[in-house]
Scaffold this motif. Sequence first.
Motif, mmCIF file in Angstrom:
data_model
loop_
_atom_site.group_PDB
_atom_site.id
_atom_site.type_symbol
_atom_site.label_atom_id
_atom_site.label_comp_id
_atom_site.label_asym_id
_atom_site.label_seq_id
_atom_site.Cartn_x
_atom_site.Cartn_y
_atom_site.Cartn_z
ATOM 1 N N ILE A 133 0.715 -1.254 0.012
ATOM 2 C CA ILE A 133 0.036 0.242 0.270
ATOM 3 C C ILE A 133 0.702 1.120 -0.005
ATOM 4 N N TYR A 134 0.685 1.725 -0.939
ATOM 5 C CA TYR A 134 0.941 3.292 -1.252
ATOM 6 C C TYR A 134 1.019 4.548 -0.111
ATOM 7 N N ALA A 135 1.344 5.224 0.950
ATOM 8 C CA ALA A 135 0.849 5.280 1.677
ATOM 9 C C ALA A 135 2.226 6.468 2.040
ATOM 10 N N LYS A 148 30.037 19.450 12.782
ATOM 11 C CA LYS A 148 29.886 19.515 11.511
ATOM 12 C C LYS A 148 27.952 19.464 11.209
ATOM 13 N N TYR A 149 27.696 20.480 10.144
ATOM 14 C CA TYR A 149 26.092 20.237 10.312
ATOM 15 C C TYR A 149 25.950 19.145 9.429
ATOM 16 N N PHE A 150 24.926 18.372 9.303
ATOM 17 C CA PHE A 150 24.258 17.582 8.579
ATOM 18 C C PHE A 150 23.049 17.962 8.648
ATOM 19 N N GLN A 151 22.352 17.549 6.742
ATOM 20 C CA GLN A 151 20.817 17.330 7.450
ATOM 21 C C GLN A 151 20.763 16.001 6.002
ATOM 22 N N PHE A 152 19.763 15.499 6.147
ATOM 23 C CA PHE A 152 18.951 14.739 4.868
ATOM 24 C C PHE A 152 17.081 14.026 4.989
ATOM 25 N N ARG A 153 17.364 13.939 4.209
ATOM 26 C CA ARG A 153 15.314 13.643 4.049
ATOM 27 C C ARG A 153 15.338 12.753 3.037
ATOM 28 N N ARG A 154 14.390 11.902 3.384
ATOM 29 C CA ARG A 154 13.790 10.094 2.042
ATOM 30 C C ARG A 154 12.228 9.675 2.425
ATOM 31 N N THR A 155 11.911 9.706 2.063
ATOM 32 C CA THR A 155 10.307 8.955 1.840
ATOM 33 C C THR A 155 10.628 7.879 1.083
ATOM 34 N N PHE A 156 9.732 7.210 2.327
ATOM 35 C CA PHE A 156 9.984 5.961 2.452
ATOM 36 C C PHE A 156 7.908 5.631 1.570
ATOM 37 N N GLY A 157 7.526 4.921 1.253
ATOM 38 C CA GLY A 157 6.476 4.289 0.606
ATOM 39 C C GLY A 157 5.285 3.831 1.581
ATOM 40 N N ASN A 158 5.782 3.638 2.967
ATOM 41 C CA ASN A 158 5.029 3.715 4.030
ATOM 42 C C ASN A 158 6.089 3.572 5.231
ATOM 43 N N ASP A 159 5.006 3.661 6.583
ATOM 44 C CA ASP A 159 5.794 3.132 7.023
ATOM 45 C C ASP A 159 6.165 1.837 7.374
ATOM 46 N N CYS A 160 5.753 0.987 6.890
ATOM 47 C CA CYS A 160 6.476 -0.444 7.288
ATOM 48 C C CYS A 160 7.693 0.058 6.727
ATOM 49 N N GLU A 161 7.634 0.321 5.990
ATOM 50 C CA GLU A 161 9.379 0.298 4.946
ATOM 51 C C GLU A 161 10.126 1.144 5.912
ATOM 52 N N LYS A 162 9.426 2.243 6.281
ATOM 53 C CA LYS A 162 9.873 2.861 7.341
ATOM 54 C C LYS A 162 10.828 2.696 8.402
ATOM 55 N N ARG A 163 9.790 2.059 9.381
ATOM 56 C CA ARG A 163 10.558 1.534 9.805
ATOM 57 C C ARG A 163 11.880 0.486 9.845
ATOM 58 N N SER A 164 11.520 -0.510 8.431
ATOM 59 C CA SER A 164 12.028 -1.399 8.559
ATOM 60 C C SER A 164 13.811 -1.135 8.091
ATOM 61 N N ALA A 165 13.596 0.223 7.654
ATOM 62 C CA ALA A 165 15.048 0.991 7.351
ATOM 63 C C ALA A 165 15.584 1.590 7.803
ATOM 64 N N ALA A 166 14.328 2.388 9.050
ATOM 65 C CA ALA A 166 15.267 3.019 9.981
ATOM 66 C C ALA A 166 15.131 2.865 11.478
ATOM 67 N N GLY A 167 14.758 1.869 11.767
ATOM 68 C CA GLY A 167 14.580 0.986 12.991
ATOM 69 C C GLY A 167 13.872 1.921 13.941
ATOM 70 N N ALA A 168 14.766 1.728 15.779
ATOM 71 C CA ALA A 168 14.093 2.640 16.126
ATOM 72 C C ALA A 168 14.679 4.373 16.258
ATOM 73 N N LEU A 169 15.938 4.902 14.999
ATOM 74 C CA LEU A 169 15.638 6.459 14.534
ATOM 75 C C LEU A 169 14.329 6.842 14.932
ATOM 76 N N PHE A 170 13.776 6.884 13.435
ATOM 77 C CA PHE A 170 12.681 7.246 13.387
ATOM 78 C C PHE A 170 10.960 6.773 14.365
ATOM 79 N N ASP A 171 11.466 6.201 15.116
ATOM 80 C CA ASP A 171 10.771 5.405 15.962
ATOM 81 C C ASP A 171 9.649 6.133 17.056
ATOM 82 N N PHE A 172 9.119 7.268 16.744
ATOM 83 C CA PHE A 172 8.230 8.072 18.054
ATOM 84 C C PHE A 172 7.525 8.799 17.346
#
Length: 172
Positions: A133-135, A148-172
């Motif tokens: 499902i694309y969300a 050093k300053y850093f910045q990144f951005r990433r779009t995932f297909g859905n919340d499950c893909e985000k949890r799969s890729a980033a683990g606890a980093l974006f789990d909030f």
Amino acid sequence: MKPLLVLLTGTALAAGFSAPARAQAGASGDGGTAARAELLASVTPTGADTLPAPPPPEIALRDVRPPSSRVRAVILTVADGEQAEPPTRSVFLNCAPVGGSHPSPEKACTWLNSTNLDPGALRVNEAEPCTMIYAPVTVTASGIWDGKYFQFRRTFGNDCEKRSAAGALFDF
């Protein structure tokens, strides 16, 4: 020239200038130039043109980075959709010392340390099943890491893909 004379005289008084300098001050009829030259010679330390000695090896080898270069602070955001603005959720993560408003700061800091802040490390784990499902969910991380300053951005297909890729980093 008066401020220089006052400065030199003040330095000489603090150092305790010699009797010949006091006796000749203004006595030569040159407006005090000779007295100023002798006064300057009496207060100038010998070897003033030499460089200071290097520090001992135990001090020279010590890590002398300023404390600001050890800062590890990150702002993490999650936004619904393909745009990062406006964020749906955001947290502050501090990794030196570990803390902030992130619910699992230790795990998130461990993940950031292991990836060296590489956005390419956010890869979806193909072994974890996620729906097709694309969300879209867009995540961002920006902050200061070891000065050093850093910045990144990433779009995932859905919340499950985000949890799969980033683990606890974006789990909030």
